[in-house]
Write a protein that holds these residues in place. Sequence first.
Motif, PDB file in Angstrom:
ATOM      1  N   ASP A  25      96.362 -62.783 -66.207  1.00 28.58           N
ATOM      2  CA  ASP A  25      95.185 -62.666 -67.079  1.00 28.58           C
ATOM      3  C   ASP A  25      95.600 -62.527 -68.544  1.00 28.58           C
TER       4      ASP A  25
ATOM      5  N   ASP B 105      94.810 -65.238 -71.519  1.00 27.94           N
ATOM      6  CA  ASP B 105      94.140 -64.834 -72.756  1.00 27.94           C
ATOM      7  C   ASP B 105      94.960 -65.234 -73.986  1.00 27.94           C
TER       8      ASP B 105
ATOM      9  N   SER C  41      94.699 -69.016 -74.363  1.00 24.76           N
ATOM     10  CA  SER C  41      93.357 -69.378 -74.839  1.00 24.76           C
ATOM     11  C   SER C  41      93.217 -69.099 -76.333  1.00 24.76           C
TER      12      SER C  41
ATOM     13  N   ARG D  44      92.794 -70.671 -59.977  1.00 27.55           N
ATOM     14  CA  ARG D  44      92.949 -69.378 -59.310  1.00 27.55           C
ATOM     15  C   ARG D  44      92.032 -69.256 -58.099  1.00 27.55           C
TER      16      ARG D  44
ATOM     17  N   GLU E 143      87.735 -72.736 -74.158  1.00 26.21           N
ATOM     18  CA  GLU E 143      86.819 -72.425 -73.057  1.00 26.21           C
ATOM     19  C   GLU E 143      87.082 -73.329 -71.854  1.00 26.21           C
ATOM     20  N   LYS E 144      87.352 -74.599 -72.095  1.00 25.65           N
ATOM     21  CA  LYS E 144      87.695 -75.521 -70.997  1.00 25.65           C
ATOM     22  C   LYS E 144      88.983 -75.074 -70.305  1.00 25.65           C
TER      23      LYS E 144
ATOM     24  N   ARG F 258      90.099 -71.968 -70.093  1.00 21.02           N
ATOM     25  CA  ARG F 258      89.753 -70.783 -69.291  1.00 21.02           C
ATOM     26  C   ARG F 258      89.074 -71.198 -67.985  1.00 21.02           C
ATOM     27  N   GLN F 259      88.155 -72.162 -68.072  1.00 22.80           N
ATOM     28  CA  GLN F 259      87.466 -72.630 -66.868  1.00 22.80           C
ATOM     29  C   GLN F 259      88.441 -73.272 -65.894  1.00 22.80           C
ATOM     30  N   ALA F 260      89.374 -74.045 -66.411  1.00 21.93           N
ATOM     31  CA  ALA F 260      90.362 -74.697 -65.548  1.00 21.93           C
ATOM     32  C   ALA F 260      91.243 -73.663 -64.855  1.00 21.93           C
ATOM     33  N   THR F 261      91.646 -72.635 -65.571  1.00 21.15           N
ATOM     34  CA  THR F 261      92.484 -71.605 -64.940  1.00 21.15           C
ATOM     35  C   THR F 261      91.714 -70.863 -63.861  1.00 21.15           C
ATOM     36  N   GLU F 262      90.436 -70.643 -64.076  1.00 21.73           N
ATOM     37  CA  GLU F 262      89.626 -69.983 -63.042  1.00 21.73           C
ATOM     38  C   GLU F 262      89.496 -70.870 -61.806  1.00 21.73           C
ATOM     39  N   ILE F 263      89.365 -72.182 -62.001  1.00 25.73           N
ATOM     40  CA  ILE F 263      89.284 -73.106 -60.862  1.00 25.73           C
ATOM     41  C   ILE F 263      90.585 -73.087 -60.078  1.00 25.73           C
TER      42      ILE F 263
END
Length: 101
Positions: A44, A48, A51, A74, A64-65, A67-72
């Motif tokens: 995390d 950060d 990002s 994970r 933001e893209k 961050r979204q990709a890393t969440e996908i």
Amino acid sequence: MTDFPKNAEEARADRDVTREELTETLDALGKKMDVKTRVNDNLDAKVDQASAKISDTVSEPAAEKFRQATEIVRANPVPIFAGVLALLVTIRLILRKRSSS
């Protein structure tokens, strides 16, 4: 080393102090042994940092893209890693075939 307690009250107090110290030690060891949580916390922090660099260098929407990709990734690590592995194997086979020709 401490002296042996002289009466029952001292023994109980010593026992309680020792119990508290052991509890604190076990909690600290448990936190150190929880590798998954430590890795996630570290990940995390790294996401950060990345990002923030992307936001400073490119733009906030790009960050933001990211961050979204890393969440996908994970949320679904196995299919992503399988795809990357398949891509690497394919590249290796292509390079091997070209070098043998």
